[in-house]
Design a protein around this motif. Structure first.
Motif, PDB file in Angstrom:
ATOM      1  N   GLU A   1       0.838  -1.198   0.000  1.00  0.00           N
ATOM      2  CA  GLU A   1       0.000   0.000   0.000  1.00  0.00           C
ATOM      3  C   GLU A   1       0.874   1.250   0.000  1.00  0.00           C
ATOM      4  O   GLU A   1       1.944   1.274   0.633  1.00  0.00           O
ATOM      5  CB  GLU A   1      -0.917   0.013   1.231  1.00  0.00           C
ATOM      6  CG  GLU A   1      -1.975  -1.076   1.179  1.00  0.00           C
ATOM      7  CD  GLU A   1      -2.884  -1.106   2.397  1.00  0.00           C
ATOM      8  OE1 GLU A   1      -3.854  -1.891   2.401  1.00  0.00           O
ATOM      9  OE2 GLU A   1      -2.629  -0.337   3.354  1.00  0.00           O
ATOM     10  N   VAL A   2       0.415   2.272  -0.711  1.00  0.00           N
ATOM     11  CA  VAL A   2       1.162   3.528  -0.787  1.00  0.00           C
ATOM     12  C   VAL A   2       0.194   4.693  -0.645  1.00  0.00           C
ATOM     13  O   VAL A   2      -0.875   4.726  -1.270  1.00  0.00           O
ATOM     14  CB  VAL A   2       1.964   3.624  -2.116  1.00  0.00           C
ATOM     15  CG1 VAL A   2       1.048   3.443  -3.328  1.00  0.00           C
ATOM     16  CG2 VAL A   2       2.705   4.943  -2.210  1.00  0.00           C
ATOM     17  N   GLN A   3       0.571   5.650   0.183  1.00  0.00           N
ATOM     18  CA  GLN A   3      -0.249   6.848   0.402  1.00  0.00           C
ATOM     19  C   GLN A   3       0.093   7.909  -0.643  1.00  0.00           C
ATOM     20  O   GLN A   3       1.265   8.216  -0.877  1.00  0.00           O
ATOM     21  CB  GLN A   3       0.010   7.403   1.806  1.00  0.00           C
ATOM     22  CG  GLN A   3      -0.755   8.684   2.127  1.00  0.00           C
ATOM     23  CD  GLN A   3      -0.481   9.173   3.519  1.00  0.00           C
ATOM     24  OE1 GLN A   3      -0.658   8.454   4.493  1.00  0.00           O
ATOM     25  NE2 GLN A   3      -0.027  10.421   3.635  1.00  0.00           N
TER      26      GLN A   3
ATOM     27  N   GLU B   1      -6.757   8.256  -1.593  1.00  0.00           N
ATOM     28  CA  GLU B   1      -5.666   8.797  -0.793  1.00  0.00           C
ATOM     29  C   GLU B   1      -4.650   7.714  -0.442  1.00  0.00           C
ATOM     30  O   GLU B   1      -3.527   8.010  -0.067  1.00  0.00           O
ATOM     31  CB  GLU B   1      -6.210   9.441   0.481  1.00  0.00           C
ATOM     32  CG  GLU B   1      -7.065  10.674   0.201  1.00  0.00           C
ATOM     33  CD  GLU B   1      -7.485  11.390   1.460  1.00  0.00           C
ATOM     34  OE1 GLU B   1      -7.308  10.821   2.562  1.00  0.00           O
ATOM     35  OE2 GLU B   1      -7.975  12.536   1.355  1.00  0.00           O
ATOM     36  N   LYS B   2      -5.088   6.452  -0.523  1.00  0.00           N
ATOM     37  CA  LYS B   2      -4.177   5.339  -0.276  1.00  0.00           C
ATOM     38  C   LYS B   2      -4.519   4.222  -1.259  1.00  0.00           C
ATOM     39  O   LYS B   2      -5.666   3.807  -1.362  1.00  0.00           O
ATOM     40  CB  LYS B   2      -4.284   4.828   1.150  1.00  0.00           C
ATOM     41  CG  LYS B   2      -3.262   3.740   1.488  1.00  0.00           C
ATOM     42  CD  LYS B   2      -3.486   3.161   2.876  1.00  0.00           C
ATOM     43  CE  LYS B   2      -3.146   4.165   3.952  1.00  0.00           C
ATOM     44  NZ  LYS B   2      -3.234   3.532   5.297  1.00  0.00           N
TER      45      LYS B   2
ATOM     46  N   ASP C   1      -8.735   1.165  -3.956  1.00  0.00           N
ATOM     47  CA  ASP C   1      -8.811   2.319  -3.072  1.00  0.00           C
ATOM     48  C   ASP C   1      -8.988   1.748  -1.672  1.00  0.00           C
ATOM     49  O   ASP C   1     -10.038   1.190  -1.339  1.00  0.00           O
ATOM     50  CB  ASP C   1      -9.996   3.210  -3.452  1.00  0.00           C
ATOM     51  CG  ASP C   1     -10.068   4.472  -2.606  1.00  0.00           C
ATOM     52  OD1 ASP C   1      -9.607   4.442  -1.445  1.00  0.00           O
ATOM     53  OD2 ASP C   1     -10.602   5.496  -3.081  1.00  0.00           O
ATOM     54  N   VAL C   2      -7.947   1.857  -0.834  1.00  0.00           N
ATOM     55  CA  VAL C   2      -7.955   1.186   0.467  1.00  0.00           C
ATOM     56  C   VAL C   2      -9.042   1.764   1.382  1.00  0.00           C
ATOM     57  O   VAL C   2      -9.727   1.022   2.091  1.00  0.00           O
ATOM     58  CB  VAL C   2      -6.572   1.298   1.138  1.00  0.00           C
ATOM     59  CG1 VAL C   2      -6.586   0.673   2.530  1.00  0.00           C
ATOM     60  CG2 VAL C   2      -5.515   0.622   0.269  1.00  0.00           C
ATOM     61  N   ASP C   3      -9.226   3.085   1.369  1.00  0.00           N
ATOM     62  CA  ASP C   3     -10.175   3.711   2.287  1.00  0.00           C
ATOM     63  C   ASP C   3     -11.618   3.331   1.976  1.00  0.00           C
ATOM     64  O   ASP C   3     -12.420   3.111   2.889  1.00  0.00           O
ATOM     65  CB  ASP C   3     -10.006   5.240   2.255  1.00  0.00           C
ATOM     66  CG  ASP C   3      -8.637   5.670   2.761  1.00  0.00           C
ATOM     67  OD1 ASP C   3      -8.146   5.030   3.715  1.00  0.00           O
ATOM     68  OD2 ASP C   3      -8.057   6.611   2.207  1.00  0.00           O
ATOM     69  N   THR C   4     -11.972   3.255   0.692  1.00  0.00           N
ATOM     70  CA  THR C   4     -13.350   2.899   0.323  1.00  0.00           C
ATOM     71  C   THR C   4     -13.492   1.401   0.044  1.00  0.00           C
ATOM     72  O   THR C   4     -14.593   0.934  -0.249  1.00  0.00           O
ATOM     73  CB  THR C   4     -13.791   3.681  -0.935  1.00  0.00           C
ATOM     74  OG1 THR C   4     -12.944   3.332  -2.042  1.00  0.00           O
ATOM     75  CG2 THR C   4     -13.707   5.180  -0.681  1.00  0.00           C
TER      76      THR C   4
ATOM     77  N   THR D   1       3.077   2.578   3.361  1.00  0.00           N
ATOM     78  CA  THR D   1       2.469   2.495   4.691  1.00  0.00           C
ATOM     79  C   THR D   1       2.316   1.031   5.128  1.00  0.00           C
ATOM     80  O   THR D   1       2.171   0.145   4.291  1.00  0.00           O
ATOM     81  CB  THR D   1       1.094   3.169   4.690  1.00  0.00           C
ATOM     82  OG1 THR D   1       0.251   2.529   3.718  1.00  0.00           O
ATOM     83  CG2 THR D   1       1.214   4.638   4.336  1.00  0.00           C
ATOM     84  N   PRO D   2       2.304   0.802   6.450  1.00  0.00           N
ATOM     85  CA  PRO D   2       2.026  -0.560   6.927  1.00  0.00           C
ATOM     86  C   PRO D   2       0.627  -0.982   6.523  1.00  0.00           C
ATOM     87  O   PRO D   2      -0.283  -0.158   6.451  1.00  0.00           O
ATOM     88  CB  PRO D   2       2.164  -0.431   8.460  1.00  0.00           C
ATOM     89  CG  PRO D   2       2.929   0.836   8.676  1.00  0.00           C
ATOM     90  CD  PRO D   2       2.576   1.740   7.536  1.00  0.00           C
ATOM     91  N   VAL D   3       0.459  -2.262   6.258  1.00  0.00           N
ATOM     92  CA  VAL D   3      -0.862  -2.782   5.836  1.00  0.00           C
ATOM     93  C   VAL D   3      -1.630  -3.196   7.080  1.00  0.00           C
ATOM     94  O   VAL D   3      -1.235  -4.109   7.800  1.00  0.00           O
ATOM     95  CB  VAL D   3      -0.691  -3.979   4.886  1.00  0.00           C
ATOM     96  CG1 VAL D   3      -2.055  -4.575   4.548  1.00  0.00           C
ATOM     97  CG2 VAL D   3       0.026  -3.535   3.612  1.00  0.00           C
ATOM     98  N   ASN D   4      -2.741  -2.492   7.327  1.00  0.00           N
ATOM     99  CA  ASN D   4      -3.635  -2.856   8.413  1.00  0.00           C
ATOM    100  C   ASN D   4      -4.790  -3.646   7.833  1.00  0.00           C
ATOM    101  O   ASN D   4      -5.459  -3.183   6.905  1.00  0.00           O
ATOM    102  CB  ASN D   4      -4.169  -1.596   9.120  1.00  0.00           C
ATOM    103  CG  ASN D   4      -3.051  -0.788   9.754  1.00  0.00           C
ATOM    104  OD1 ASN D   4      -2.144  -1.355  10.349  1.00  0.00           O
ATOM    105  ND2 ASN D   4      -3.106   0.522   9.616  1.00  0.00           N
TER     106      ASN D   4
END
Length: 441
Positions: free
Chosen positions: A319-321, A378-379, A395-398, A435-438
């Motif tokens: 993942e990348v922001q 955004e991420k 899209d990680v957030d959505t 970013t770390p993957v949560n």
């Protein structure tokens, strides 16, 4: 050992008594005792040459192996045995890790199967409800049309009966008039003159018709109302289906995140304008070129950088922001890409998506594929299945899917690829951050 033969207990006694024989080195009986003697000097192999990694005799240490690092066999044996023990422990640990990984993969596969079965059941339920709703609506419309048709037929039958009665009456009067028209009795004709008056009718038959049009209009009106109900039901079902699909997408991303890897960007590949943080997790574009040593790995034409980690099998995810950036390019690239010139397409070894200076989101196919996104990512999550030939973006957030390259053929290592784009006016100064993957809940 010096005698190169095995003795029974009786013949072994002289070696334990005679002073000259006491100096002989004795060992337990073994096969091929000659192999324990130096082929060149016919002396016991009592030492180990660490320089050349071989067993030697005392004479060898002052001839062929003079000056070499030699130790007694017993000492080397102890250290080798300890090393073998450590190696064995490491292998056992590796076996345990592999067994644990097999267990995790099996568990993940079971979860995937359960999720797929649940999603299948939910989707079947949605479509079953939809089909039943349509069938009920169809039955209601058919029943309504039938009732309207029956009412029309009853009206027609009533009108026909009434008309037939009136025809009978008119025929009777016509017969009377026909008889009067042949009489020669003046008095009788004049006395029957009221019968000559035109017949009166209770209805204006030319204006009478069955209410077919009205019936049709009413049916259409009812169908229109049913259509609205069906549309509302379809809208509700569509919303439910979308919820199922969104949930499925979220579960899909969750499965992808299980293959998360630790990605660190390689400053040796970075374009001279790129600044890579010390931990290799943050990448930004500077305004002055860095003083880097020239090497063939470094990008020269595009402001890009590759990760240190390359993958030539299996699956991986990172993942990348990109929050706050007006332009970026993210994906994977093969090891042999041209780092001086060339296109940014799969044919050239790139599988990426980009935001072109806050204007267009596109997948970098040839030609580019426009992406219709509901929100500004955004991420980004990037997933690769090497054997399946798939590169997917999320899209990680959505938790929504953005685009997938499918049917790809990979034959060499793939590296995570970042391009923060130029920053001419300061509007694109935000960094790109690994970013770390949560795990998505």
């Amino acid at each position: 050992m010096e005698c190169l033969t095995s003795f029974c207990e009786t013949h072994l006694q002289p070696h334990q008594i005679a002073p000259a024989l006491k100096r002989h080195k004795l060992i337990n009986p073994v096969k091929n005792l000659e192999d324990r003697m130096c082929k060149k000097h016919k002396k016991p192999l009592e030492l180990f040459c660490r320089t050349e990694q071989m067993c030697v005799c005392q004479v060898c240490t002052v001839t062929d192996h003079k000056g070499h690092h030699t130790v007694p066999l017993k000492k080397e044996f102890g250290e080798k045995k300890a090393e073998l023990g450590r190696t064995k422990n490491q292998m056992q640990q590796m076996i345990q890790k592999c067994l644990q990984k097999v267990k995790e993969i099996k568990h993940s596969a079971e979860l995937s199967n359960r999720d797929a079965e649940r999603e299948r059941e939910e989707s079947e339920q949605v479509f079953t409800t939809l089909v039943r709703s349509m069938q009920r609506s169809q039955a209601e419309v058919s029943k309504m049309i039938g009732e309207k048709q029956k009412a029309t037929m009853r009206q027609a039958e009533s009108l026909i009966k009434e008309l037939e009665q009136e025809i009978t009456e008119l025929q009777r009067r016509c017969s009377e008039l026909d008889q009067l028209s042949h009489t020669k009795d003046h008095l009788h004709l004049l006395q029957s003159s009221p019968s000559l008056c035109p017949p009166t009718s209770t209805k204006d038959w030319p204006d009478v018709s069955i209410t077919q049009n009205e019936s049709k209009w009413n049916v259409q009106k009812d169908i229109s109302q049913l259509d609205k109900k069906v549309r509302r039901a379809l809208s509700e079902l569509e919303e439910k289906l979308n919820n199922v699909l969104e949930k499925s997408k979220g579960d899909d991303l969750k499965r992808m995140q299980q293959y998360a890897v630790d990605v660190t960007m390689d400053p040796d590949t970075a374009h001279p304008l790129i600044i890579v943080s010390g931990n290799g997790k943050l990448v930004r574009t500077g305004h002055l070129e860095q003083n880097h040593f020239y090497n063939l790995k470094r990008f020269r034409s595009r402001v890009a950088v590759l990760a240190k980690e390359g993958f030539s099998s299996g699956r991986f995810y990172y993942e990348v922001q990109v929050k706050g950036k007006t332009g970026w390019n993210v994906g994977v690239a093969k090891e042999s890409i041209n780092r001086k010139i060339g296109g940014l397409y799969p044919e050239q070894g790139f599988w990426t998506v980009w935001l072109s200076f806050q204007v267009d989101y596109e997948a970098c196919t040839d030609p580019h594929t426009p992406l219709s996104l509901k929100s500004k990512p955004e991420k980004l999550g990037v997933f690769v299945d090497y054997e399946e030939g798939q590169v997917s973006f999320y899209d990680v957030d959505t938790r929504s899917h953005i685009f997938s390259f499918t049917g790809c053929t990979f034959t060499e290592k793939l590296y995570p690829y970042l391009n923060p784009f130029d920053d001419y006016d300061g509007s694109n100064s935000a960094p790109m951050i690994i970013t770390p993957v949560n795990q998505t809940p």
